[in-house]
Design an enzyme around this catalytic site. Structure first.
Site, PDB file in Angstrom:
ATOM      1  N   ARG A 147     -15.627  18.908  17.257  1.00  0.00           N
ATOM      2  CA  ARG A 147     -15.287  18.127  16.062  1.00  0.00           C
ATOM      3  C   ARG A 147     -16.096  16.850  15.947  1.00  0.00           C
ATOM      4  NH1 ARG A 147     -11.949  15.832  15.007  1.00  0.00           N
ATOM      5  NH2 ARG A 147     -11.506  16.476  12.887  1.00  0.00           N
TER       6      ARG A 147
ATOM      7  N   LYS B 194     -16.965  10.631  27.916  1.00  0.00           N
ATOM      8  CA  LYS B 194     -17.266  11.646  26.880  1.00  0.00           C
ATOM      9  C   LYS B 194     -17.252  10.979  25.499  1.00  0.00           C
ATOM     10  CE  LYS B 194     -13.851  14.400  25.302  1.00  0.00           C
ATOM     11  NZ  LYS B 194     -13.676  14.350  23.850  1.00  0.00           N
ATOM     12  N   ASN B 195     -16.218  10.170  25.235  1.00  0.00           N
ATOM     13  CA  ASN B 195     -16.036   9.631  23.887  1.00  0.00           C
ATOM     14  C   ASN B 195     -16.927   8.437  23.572  1.00  0.00           C
ATOM     15  OD1 ASN B 195     -14.305  11.679  23.485  1.00  0.00           O
ATOM     16  ND2 ASN B 195     -12.430  10.460  23.620  1.00  0.00           N
TER      17      ASN B 195
ATOM     18  N   ARG C 188     -14.606  20.798  28.645  1.00  0.00           N
ATOM     19  CA  ARG C 188     -15.156  19.972  27.554  1.00  0.00           C
ATOM     20  C   ARG C 188     -15.198  18.517  27.951  1.00  0.00           C
ATOM     21  NH1 ARG C 188     -12.013  20.031  22.482  1.00  0.00           N
ATOM     22  NH2 ARG C 188     -13.710  18.594  22.030  1.00  0.00           N
TER      23      ARG C 188
ATOM     24  N   ARG D   3      -6.630  16.693  11.667  1.00  0.00           N
ATOM     25  CA  ARG D   3      -7.869  15.934  11.937  1.00  0.00           C
ATOM     26  C   ARG D   3      -8.721  15.774  10.670  1.00  0.00           C
ATOM     27  NH1 ARG D   3      -8.690  16.349  17.517  1.00  0.00           N
ATOM     28  NH2 ARG D   3      -9.875  14.441  17.367  1.00  0.00           N
TER      29      ARG D   3
ATOM     30  N   ASP E 181      -4.702   9.776  24.495  1.00  0.00           N
ATOM     31  CA  ASP E 181      -5.380  10.715  25.402  1.00  0.00           C
ATOM     32  C   ASP E 181      -4.811  10.680  26.816  1.00  0.00           C
ATOM     33  OD1 ASP E 181      -8.713  10.334  23.947  1.00  0.00           O
ATOM     34  OD2 ASP E 181      -6.913  11.381  23.292  1.00  0.00           O
TER      35      ASP E 181
ATOM     36  N   ILE F 177      -0.082   9.069  17.033  1.00  0.00           N
ATOM     37  CA  ILE F 177      -1.430   9.283  16.490  1.00  0.00           C
ATOM     38  C   ILE F 177      -1.595  10.682  15.916  1.00  0.00           C
ATOM     39  CG2 ILE F 177      -3.909   9.273  17.018  1.00  0.00           C
ATOM     40  CD1 ILE F 177      -2.766   6.518  17.348  1.00  0.00           C
TER      41      ILE F 177
ATOM     42  N   CYS G 280      -7.665  21.168  14.649  1.00  0.00           N
ATOM     43  CA  CYS G 280      -7.708  21.680  16.019  1.00  0.00           C
ATOM     44  C   CYS G 280      -6.261  21.776  16.484  1.00  0.00           C
ATOM     45  CB  CYS G 280      -8.523  20.750  16.915  1.00  0.00           C
ATOM     46  SG  CYS G 280      -7.675  19.230  17.272  1.00  0.00           S
TER      47      CYS G 280
HETATM   48  C1  EPZ Z   1     -11.061  10.117  18.742  1.00  0.00           C
HETATM   49  O1  EPZ Z   1     -10.780  11.185  17.868  1.00  0.00           O
HETATM   50  C2  EPZ Z   1     -11.244  10.746  20.110  1.00  0.00           C
HETATM   51  N1  EPZ Z   1     -12.386  11.662  20.089  1.00  0.00           N
HETATM   52  C3  EPZ Z   1      -9.962  11.495  20.503  1.00  0.00           C
HETATM   53  O2  EPZ Z   1     -10.147  11.992  21.821  1.00  0.00           O
HETATM   54  C4  EPZ Z   1      -8.804  10.492  20.506  1.00  0.00           C
HETATM   55  O3  EPZ Z   1      -7.604  11.186  20.813  1.00  0.00           O
HETATM   56  C5  EPZ Z   1      -8.691   9.828  19.134  1.00  0.00           C
HETATM   57  O4  EPZ Z   1      -9.950   9.208  18.785  1.00  0.00           O
HETATM   58  C6  EPZ Z   1      -7.614   8.753  19.089  1.00  0.00           C
HETATM   59  O5  EPZ Z   1      -7.871   7.796  20.071  1.00  0.00           O
HETATM   60  C7  EPZ Z   1     -13.638  11.136  20.189  1.00  0.00           C
HETATM   61  O6  EPZ Z   1     -13.821   9.927  20.259  1.00  0.00           O
HETATM   62  C8  EPZ Z   1     -14.772  12.117  20.174  1.00  0.00           C
HETATM   63  P1  EPZ Z   1      -9.036   9.272  14.923  1.00  0.00           P
HETATM   64  P2  EPZ Z   1     -10.834  10.917  16.272  1.00  0.00           P
HETATM   65  O7  EPZ Z   1      -9.967   9.417  13.771  1.00  0.00           O
HETATM   66  O8  EPZ Z   1     -11.778   9.830  15.972  1.00  0.00           O
HETATM   67  C9  EPZ Z   1      -6.228  10.126  11.236  1.00  0.00           C
HETATM   68  C10 EPZ Z   1      -9.992  13.553  23.544  1.00  0.00           C
HETATM   69  O9  EPZ Z   1      -9.003  14.087  24.072  1.00  0.00           O
HETATM   70  N2  EPZ Z   1      -7.460  10.199  10.432  1.00  0.00           N
HETATM   71  O10 EPZ Z   1      -8.980   7.972  15.640  1.00  0.00           O
HETATM   72  O11 EPZ Z   1     -11.025  12.231  15.603  1.00  0.00           O
HETATM   73  C11 EPZ Z   1      -6.091  11.274  12.235  1.00  0.00           C
HETATM   74  O12 EPZ Z   1      -5.494  12.397  11.616  1.00  0.00           O
HETATM   75  C12 EPZ Z   1     -10.063  13.417  22.039  1.00  0.00           C
HETATM   76  O13 EPZ Z   1     -10.979  13.068  24.165  1.00  0.00           O
HETATM   77  C13 EPZ Z   1      -7.374  10.347   9.061  1.00  0.00           C
HETATM   78  O14 EPZ Z   1      -6.279  10.435   8.491  1.00  0.00           O
HETATM   79  O15 EPZ Z   1      -9.369  10.405  15.980  1.00  0.00           O
HETATM   80  C14 EPZ Z   1      -5.218  10.669  13.308  1.00  0.00           C
HETATM   81  O16 EPZ Z   1      -3.860  10.786  12.905  1.00  0.00           O
HETATM   82  C15 EPZ Z   1      -8.861  14.069  21.363  1.00  0.00           C
HETATM   83  N3  EPZ Z   1      -8.522  10.419   8.320  1.00  0.00           N
HETATM   84  C16 EPZ Z   1      -5.597   9.186  13.295  1.00  0.00           C
HETATM   85  O17 EPZ Z   1      -6.269   8.956  12.056  1.00  0.00           O
HETATM   86  C17 EPZ Z   1      -9.767  10.310   8.903  1.00  0.00           C
HETATM   87  O18 EPZ Z   1     -10.789  10.344   8.181  1.00  0.00           O
HETATM   88  C18 EPZ Z   1      -6.523   8.780  14.433  1.00  0.00           C
HETATM   89  O19 EPZ Z   1      -7.581   9.711  14.454  1.00  0.00           O
HETATM   90  C19 EPZ Z   1      -9.836  10.152  10.307  1.00  0.00           C
HETATM   91  C20 EPZ Z   1      -8.674  10.093  11.054  1.00  0.00           C
END
Ligand code: EPZ
Length: 431
Positions: A103, A33-34, A410, A132, A318, A340, A127
């Site tokens: 998202r 998916k990701n 999803r 996020r 995850d 995270i 979410c």
């Molecule tokens: C991706 O989400 C994945 N989704 C998530 O999978 C996964 O849990 C996550 O990465 C971490 O591995 C997809 O790839 C579609 P991040 P993402 O940006 O990119 C902070 C699932 O279950 N952050 O890596 O949205 C954020 O708050 C889903 O399949 C900022 O502060 O996660 C978090 O604490 C859930 N500012 C950390 O970084 C930003 O602009 C990591 O988030 C972006 C992120």
């Protein structure tokens, strides 16, 4: 009326699971998916035809295809089941009513800004698992010369009819979709972009492979520093989506928790080395073949394992909820620390209702293993929490009802069929 009724039906579907049996057999792992979501949105970087193989049949993928159609792409499945995407995007608006359900739509921002020179993408909002924020996505595009304003819940981006310019920037936090959004935007920028403190997940590498197939010049994906030399335009072609390491990890944990034996096919073990190490620590027997992984926990005690989630190649967030079921029935005590997301323990209360002995202390859960779990009616709150509750239902003797399983649809392709193939008893109760 029937569409709304169907939609409402999906929203109240439940799983009925009769647990207490060891899973046994083979399961074919689907495309990730990701990886599929950024790659689908990356097709906007060309007007030429793209053919994608191994695209998983998931609600988020369907949503992403709807978004691509709104933006101007034609999408259809060919006779081999490959997804064919063609046409030139002409609409710059990714609407709220669609973005709020997925998202990952935020990753339309980079490709739209790079290809069209302008974009209006609804802020995805938070979410269940956290706020996020998307500040890192915005900061990177601004560094590449985009003018960005936020109003009425939309991110409005414009390059004032210029090309984006290559830039060097450091991601304040490791962000998977942040890295992906900016890598995609940089492929069409003029000059060189260097992303420091980049995410290293296998899905980033798969996206880079897809973009290179289209003619992008990208190096360093999979490391903390990614260098992209922008090109004038990208061409069409074919790509097969990498296997879903989280789906595979989920079935392997389910096999371990039910003291069964499961082979995950079409997945390379290099995608989930840390998860496999932790499963071995939990006393599972792991056998690796070229493109499959077998876990055998028949007649073996489950040992407690301390887990701390962190960006790849560390233990993936995850997989945190799924592993908590294993620790809940292990012979001893363990800790699970989530670094995270700020609110990714909502499955804990549901597991406690099934008899687990778990205590939350800040971002750590203290797990004391119990003999087994008790069947109960529980509620899913997010994608991976629903996977955790399905595994718990497969462990617990008796009938467990998991509510709100639209979360599950999803991210897990045909999950009830795959669990039945492994000998599990699971029915979807229509709402
Ligand atoms: C991706 O989400 C994945 N989704 C998530 O999978 C996964 O849990 C996550 O990465 C971490 O591995 C997809 O790839 C579609 P991040 P993402 O940006 O990119 C902070 C699932 O279950 N952050 O890596 O949205 C954020 O708050 C889903 O399949 C900022 O502060 O996660 C978090 O604490 C859930 N500012 C950390 O970084 C930003 O602009 C990591 O988030 C972006 C992120």
């Amino acid at each position: 009326m029937s569409f709304l009724h169907n939609l409402m039906g999906i929203l109240v579907d439940k799983f009925q699971i009769v647990g207490g049996k060891a899973l046994d057999g083979e399961v074919v792992i689907s495309g990730a998916k990701n990886a599929a979501l950024p790659i689908l949105l990356g097709t906007m970087l060309t007007k030429e035809k793209i053919v994608l193989k191994n695209v998983p049949d998931l609600r988020d993928v369907k949503t992403c295809i709807e978004l691509l159609k709104i933006l101007g792409k034609e999408c259809s499945y060919d006779e081999n089941g490959s997804l064919v995407i063609e046409g030139k995007i002409h609409n710059k608006v990714a609407p709220y009513e669609l973005v709020k359900t997925m998202r990952a739509s935020i990753m339309a921002l980079g490709p739209l800004t790079a290809f069209l020179g302008e974009a209006e993408v609804s802020l995805p909002g938070g979410c269940a698992i956290g706020a996020r924020p998307v500040d890192l996505h915005v900061k990177g595009l601004v560094a590449m010369g985009a003018n960005i304003t936020l109003d009425e819940g939309y991110i409005r981006s414009s390059t004032n009819n210029q090309r984006l310019k290559g830039a060097t920037f450091v991601m304040d936090k490791v962000s998977v979709t942040g890295t992906e959004n900016l890598m995609m935007a940089a492929t069409l920028a003029s000059g060189t972009t260097i992303i420091e403190n980049a995410a290293r997940e296998p899905e980033i590498v798969d996206l880079a492979n897809f973009l290179r197939m289209m003619g992008a010049d990208i190096k360093g994906d999979g490391s903390t520093t990614i260098t992209i030399n922008g090109v004038q335009e990208l061409k069409g072609g074919e790509h097969s989506i990498v296997a879903d390491r989280i789906e595979a990890g989920t079935y392997l944990v389910a096999a371990a928790a039910t003291h069964g034996r499961v082979t995950c096919k079409n997945v390379n073990s290099s995608l989930l080395e840390t998860v496999l190490l932790k499963l071995k620590e939990a006393n599972a027997l792991i056998t690796i073949e070229e493109n499959s992984i077998t876990l055998d926990m028949r007649g073996r005690d489950i040992l407690p394992v301390d887990i701390t989630t962190a960006p790849h190649p560390a233990f993936p967030t995850d997989m945190q909820a799924q592993f908590m079921v294993l620790n809940a029935i292990a012979k001893g005590t363990s800790t699970i620390t989530e670094t995270i997301f700020e609110n990714r323990f909502m499955h804990v209360a549901e597991l406690i209702r099934m008899g687990a002995d778990l205590k939350i202390k800040g971002n750590t859960v203290m797990c004391t293993g119990v003999e087994s779990l008790n069947a109960a009616q529980v509620m899913a709150t997010d994608l991976r929490a629903s996977a955790c509750l399905v595994i718990a239902g497969l462990v617990a003797h008796g009938t467990t009802i998991v509510d709100r399983i639209y979360h599950m649809d999803r991210g897990y392709e045909h999950i009830e069929n795959k669990i039945r193939q492994l000998g599990g008893t699971i029915e979807r109760i229509k709402g």
